[in-house]
Design a protein around this motif. Structure first.
Motif, PDB file in Angstrom:
ATOM      1  N   HIS A 249      32.243  89.847 -76.737  1.00 31.26           N
ATOM      2  CA  HIS A 249      31.349  89.732 -77.891  1.00 31.26           C
ATOM      3  C   HIS A 249      30.892  88.296 -78.105  1.00 31.26           C
ATOM      4  CE1 HIS A 249      29.576  90.616 -81.782  1.00 31.26           C
ATOM      5  NE2 HIS A 249      30.285  89.637 -82.314  1.00 31.26           N
ATOM      6  N   LYS A 250      31.798  87.336 -77.889  1.00 28.92           N
ATOM      7  CA  LYS A 250      31.478  85.921 -78.084  1.00 28.92           C
ATOM      8  C   LYS A 250      30.848  85.277 -76.855  1.00 28.92           C
ATOM      9  CE  LYS A 250      34.941  84.882 -81.641  1.00 28.92           C
ATOM     10  NZ  LYS A 250      33.965  84.329 -82.603  1.00 28.92           N
ATOM     11  N   LYS A 251      30.567  86.077 -75.830  1.00 26.82           N
ATOM     12  CA  LYS A 251      29.937  85.590 -74.609  1.00 26.82           C
ATOM     13  C   LYS A 251      30.771  84.518 -73.897  1.00 26.82           C
ATOM     14  CE  LYS A 251      26.158  88.072 -74.964  1.00 26.82           C
ATOM     15  NZ  LYS A 251      25.774  89.119 -73.983  1.00 26.82           N
ATOM     16  N   GLN A 252      32.108  84.685 -73.966  1.00 26.84           N
ATOM     17  CA  GLN A 252      32.960  83.794 -73.180  1.00 26.84           C
ATOM     18  C   GLN A 252      32.767  84.113 -71.699  1.00 26.84           C
ATOM     19  OE1 GLN A 252      36.852  84.556 -74.772  1.00 26.84           O
ATOM     20  NE2 GLN A 252      36.545  83.270 -76.581  1.00 26.84           N
ATOM     21  N   GLU A 253      33.068  83.150 -70.832  1.00 22.59           N
ATOM     22  CA  GLU A 253      32.805  83.349 -69.409  1.00 22.59           C
ATOM     23  C   GLU A 253      34.078  83.586 -68.600  1.00 22.59           C
ATOM     24  OE1 GLU A 253      30.245  80.225 -68.006  1.00 22.59           O
ATOM     25  OE2 GLU A 253      28.490  81.182 -68.897  1.00 22.59           O
ATOM     26  N   ALA A 254      35.014  82.645 -68.612  1.00 22.12           N
ATOM     27  CA  ALA A 254      36.215  82.793 -67.792  1.00 22.12           C
ATOM     28  C   ALA A 254      37.227  83.743 -68.415  1.00 22.12           C
ATOM     29  CB  ALA A 254      36.859  81.426 -67.552  1.00 22.12           C
ATOM     30  N   ALA A 255      37.340  83.729 -69.752  1.00 22.47           N
ATOM     31  CA  ALA A 255      38.399  84.487 -70.432  1.00 22.47           C
ATOM     32  C   ALA A 255      38.384  85.975 -70.121  1.00 22.47           C
ATOM     33  CB  ALA A 255      38.327  84.240 -71.939  1.00 22.47           C
ATOM     34  N   PRO A 256      37.233  86.676 -70.134  1.00 22.69           N
ATOM     35  CA  PRO A 256      37.275  88.117 -69.859  1.00 22.69           C
ATOM     36  C   PRO A 256      37.869  88.454 -68.489  1.00 22.69           C
ATOM     37  CG  PRO A 256      35.197  87.553 -70.887  1.00 22.69           C
ATOM     38  CD  PRO A 256      35.880  86.256 -70.580  1.00 22.69           C
ATOM     39  N   PHE A 257      37.559  87.642 -67.476  1.00 24.11           N
ATOM     40  CA  PHE A 257      38.115  87.907 -66.152  1.00 24.11           C
ATOM     41  C   PHE A 257      39.626  87.708 -66.150  1.00 24.11           C
ATOM     42  CE2 PHE A 257      39.298  86.315 -61.862  1.00 24.11           C
ATOM     43  CZ  PHE A 257      39.054  87.477 -61.149  1.00 24.11           C
ATOM     44  N   LEU A 258      40.098  86.628 -66.744  1.00 25.71           N
ATOM     45  CA  LEU A 258      41.535  86.354 -66.773  1.00 25.71           C
ATOM     46  C   LEU A 258      42.282  87.418 -67.575  1.00 25.71           C
ATOM     47  CD1 LEU A 258      41.408  82.476 -67.274  1.00 25.71           C
ATOM     48  CD2 LEU A 258      41.736  83.750 -65.141  1.00 25.71           C
ATOM     49  N   ILE A 259      41.681  87.871 -68.659  1.00 27.11           N
ATOM     50  CA  ILE A 259      42.315  88.925 -69.460  1.00 27.11           C
ATOM     51  C   ILE A 259      42.354  90.238 -68.671  1.00 27.11           C
ATOM     52  CG2 ILE A 259      42.075  90.332 -71.535  1.00 27.11           C
ATOM     53  CD1 ILE A 259      40.840  87.812 -72.873  1.00 27.11           C
ATOM     54  N   SER A 260      41.290  90.519 -67.922  1.00 30.03           N
ATOM     55  CA  SER A 260      41.279  91.727 -67.088  1.00 30.03           C
ATOM     56  C   SER A 260      42.392  91.682 -66.045  1.00 30.03           C
ATOM     57  CB  SER A 260      39.917  91.879 -66.404  1.00 30.03           C
ATOM     58  OG  SER A 260      38.892  92.011 -67.351  1.00 30.03           O
ATOM     59  N   LEU A 261      42.628  90.497 -65.477  1.00 28.09           N
ATOM     60  CA  LEU A 261      43.753  90.346 -64.558  1.00 28.09           C
ATOM     61  C   LEU A 261      45.070  90.627 -65.275  1.00 28.09           C
ATOM     62  CD1 LEU A 261      42.851  87.148 -62.491  1.00 28.09           C
ATOM     63  CD2 LEU A 261      42.454  89.537 -61.906  1.00 28.09           C
ATOM     64  N   GLY A 262      45.156  90.189 -66.527  1.00 30.52           N
ATOM     65  CA  GLY A 262      46.365  90.464 -67.314  1.00 30.52           C
ATOM     66  C   GLY A 262      46.599  91.952 -67.496  1.00 30.52           C
ATOM     67  N   LEU A 263      45.525  92.716 -67.703  1.00 30.81           N
ATOM     68  CA  LEU A 263      45.662  94.169 -67.835  1.00 30.81           C
ATOM     69  C   LEU A 263      46.190  94.783 -66.542  1.00 30.81           C
ATOM     70  CD1 LEU A 263      42.382  95.033 -69.776  1.00 30.81           C
ATOM     71  CD2 LEU A 263      44.719  95.107 -70.670  1.00 30.81           C
ATOM     72  N   PHE A 264      45.709  94.289 -65.401  1.00 27.34           N
ATOM     73  CA  PHE A 264      46.220  94.787 -64.123  1.00 27.34           C
ATOM     74  C   PHE A 264      47.689  94.409 -63.941  1.00 27.34           C
ATOM     75  CE2 PHE A 264      41.985  95.913 -62.951  1.00 27.34           C
ATOM     76  CZ  PHE A 264      42.120  96.829 -61.934  1.00 27.34           C
ATOM     77  N   PHE A 265      48.061  93.213 -64.370  1.00 21.11           N
ATOM     78  CA  PHE A 265      49.466  92.814 -64.271  1.00 21.11           C
ATOM     79  C   PHE A 265      50.353  93.739 -65.106  1.00 21.11           C
ATOM     80  CE2 PHE A 265      53.111  90.476 -65.979  1.00 21.11           C
ATOM     81  CZ  PHE A 265      53.753  90.111 -64.800  1.00 21.11           C
ATOM     82  N   LEU A 266      49.899  94.086 -66.297  1.00 22.37           N
ATOM     83  CA  LEU A 266      50.685  95.002 -67.138  1.00 22.37           C
ATOM     84  C   LEU A 266      50.754  96.388 -66.512  1.00 22.37           C
ATOM     85  CD1 LEU A 266      49.424  93.917 -70.675  1.00 22.37           C
ATOM     86  CD2 LEU A 266      51.671  93.462 -69.650  1.00 22.37           C
ATOM     87  N   GLY A 267      49.664  96.812 -65.853  1.00 22.06           N
ATOM     88  CA  GLY A 267      49.721  98.081 -65.123  1.00 22.06           C
ATOM     89  C   GLY A 267      50.755  98.039 -64.014  1.00 22.06           C
ATOM     90  N   MET A 268      50.824  96.896 -63.331  1.00 18.58           N
ATOM     91  CA  MET A 268      51.831  96.722 -62.277  1.00 18.58           C
ATOM     92  C   MET A 268      53.234  96.735 -62.876  1.00 18.58           C
ATOM     93  SD  MET A 268      51.581  96.079 -58.911  1.00 18.58           S
ATOM     94  CE  MET A 268      52.624  95.531 -57.559  1.00 18.58           C
ATOM     95  N   ALA A 269      53.396  96.112 -64.036  1.00 18.53           N
ATOM     96  CA  ALA A 269      54.704  96.117 -64.706  1.00 18.53           C
ATOM     97  C   ALA A 269      55.103  97.538 -65.085  1.00 18.53           C
ATOM     98  CB  ALA A 269      54.655  95.224 -65.939  1.00 18.53           C
ATOM     99  N   GLY A 270      54.136  98.313 -65.571  1.00 16.78           N
ATOM    100  CA  GLY A 270      54.434  99.702 -65.896  1.00 16.78           C
ATOM    101  C   GLY A 270      54.826 100.503 -64.674  1.00 16.78           C
ATOM    102  N   LEU A 271      54.179 100.228 -63.552  1.00 14.45           N
ATOM    103  CA  LEU A 271      54.547 100.882 -62.294  1.00 14.45           C
ATOM    104  C   LEU A 271      55.986 100.536 -61.916  1.00 14.45           C
ATOM    105  CD1 LEU A 271      53.660 102.517 -59.783  1.00 14.45           C
ATOM    106  CD2 LEU A 271      52.859 100.366 -58.788  1.00 14.45           C
TER     107      LEU A 271
END
Length: 331
Positions: A249-271
């Motif tokens: 929403h705030k048109k950040q550039e790097a943060a959305p990608f890094l946060i998306s990586l965090g979601l994948f890391f949590l998916g890996m943790a759940g696995l």
């Protein structure tokens, strides 16, 4: 110090590194048709041109490490998922060929663009289905795969396949937000929000479906005292979801990608929560599948030398090409 556990974490690290690094360039292939022919597509391709082939190093390390350290698991998992692995490899081959030929054969660029997207989608979807096939269970008898050719094809594996495609699309869109500009970046912003919604919806669906596959999954997620630890994963997902949509929403550039990586890391943790210490759920533990300790030590020496080198050259490549990419390349 348990060398078998160390090797399990090495394989998990290689898989996660592959998902992180190859996921976003597969994602770019998946969302590629949404970009206008011309400068926008060229920017998208140029953003991964310096790194896409090196990213697949981790797939080799993960597969080779599984064969070397856990050969019994390798001998069970591969026959159980042969069709999916064949589709994945063919997808990666066509994608790689298309990546090179779209520049060298401009008269047939539309065909190569289609091959790039189709190969990316096939590779991503099959990877998700392989994960689903492993989680739903593999029939084992006498330490060998005892199922049929199509045991992997179920509603659950279709769900995990679609979730992987959506997740990679989210990684691809957020990567392009970070690395491109003008029209390509605007399109990436427009694609990121629906990709995030679909990814999170499918993550929730898979998370709700998985505990009903096996009683051990239910125990690990919902019975005391496990729930006290496991509950932190969905809580962190909710927190990252808030920051992801806030960043978009705030048109950040790097943060959305890094946060998306965090979601994948949590998916890996759940696995990991669901499977550990099994490498073939409810059938084969990591200790059952591991090679002798002497072999693990010998291979660990090689890994201790090669993995830091891979990390250094990968980090250097990303550092050199750290800027924005325009129609003429990085600047």
């Amino acid at each position: 110090m348990d060398l078998t556990v160390i090797w399990a974490f090495i394989i998990a690290f290689a898989v996660f590194a592959y998902v992180v690094m190859d996921g976003f360039d597969l994602g770019i292939g998946i969302i590629f048709p949404a970009f206008e022919v011309g400068d926008a597509r060229d920017q998208a391709m140029n953003s991964i041109a310096p790194v896409w082939d090196g990213n697949e190093t981790w797939l080799v390390l993960g597969g080779g490490g599984l064969l070397a350290a856990f050969p019994l698991a390798y001998a069970i998992i591969l026959p159980a998922t042969y069709p999916l692995i064949i589709i994945m490899l063919l997808g990666l081959v066509f994608r790689g060929v298309a990546f090179e030929f779209r520049w060298r054969d401009p008269d047939h660029r539309a065909f190569w663009d289609f091959a790039f997207t189709a190969g990316s989608f096939a590779a991503a979807f099959s990877q998700g289905m392989i994960l689903g096939a492993l989680l739903q269970g593999v029939e084992v008898a006498d330490r060998a795969y005892a199922g049929s050719w199509f045991d992997w094809f179920t509603p659950y594996t279709l769900l995990t396949g679609m979730g992987t495609v959506a997740g990679y699309a989210l990684l691809g869109a957020t990567w392009l937000i970070w690395k491109t500009e003008h029209g390509a970046q605007d399109m990436a912003y427009r694609l990121a929000k629906p990709a995030a919604v679909v990814t999170l919806a499918l993550m929730a669906a898979v998370s709700l479906y998985t505990p009903f596959l096996d009683s051990q999954y239910w125990t690990r997620w919902f019975e005391m005292p496990n729930i006290l630890f496991a509950a932190q994963v969905p809580l962190l997902v909710l927190i990252l979801t808030y920051f992801l949509f806030r960043g978009l929403h705030k048109k950040q550039e790097a943060a959305p990608f890094l946060i998306s990586l965090g979601l994948f890391f949590l998916g890996m943790a759940g696995l990991g929560i669901s499977m550990f210490p099994y490498i073939v759920p409810d059938q084969i533990t990591i200790w059952d599948a591991a090679v002798p300790e002497s072999s693990q030590i010998f291979m660990l020496v090689g890994v201790a030398i090669t993995v830091p080198l891979i990390l250094v050259y990968t980090g250097w490549a990303y550092w050199v090409f750290r800027g924005k990419v325009g129609t003429e390349g990085y600047h």
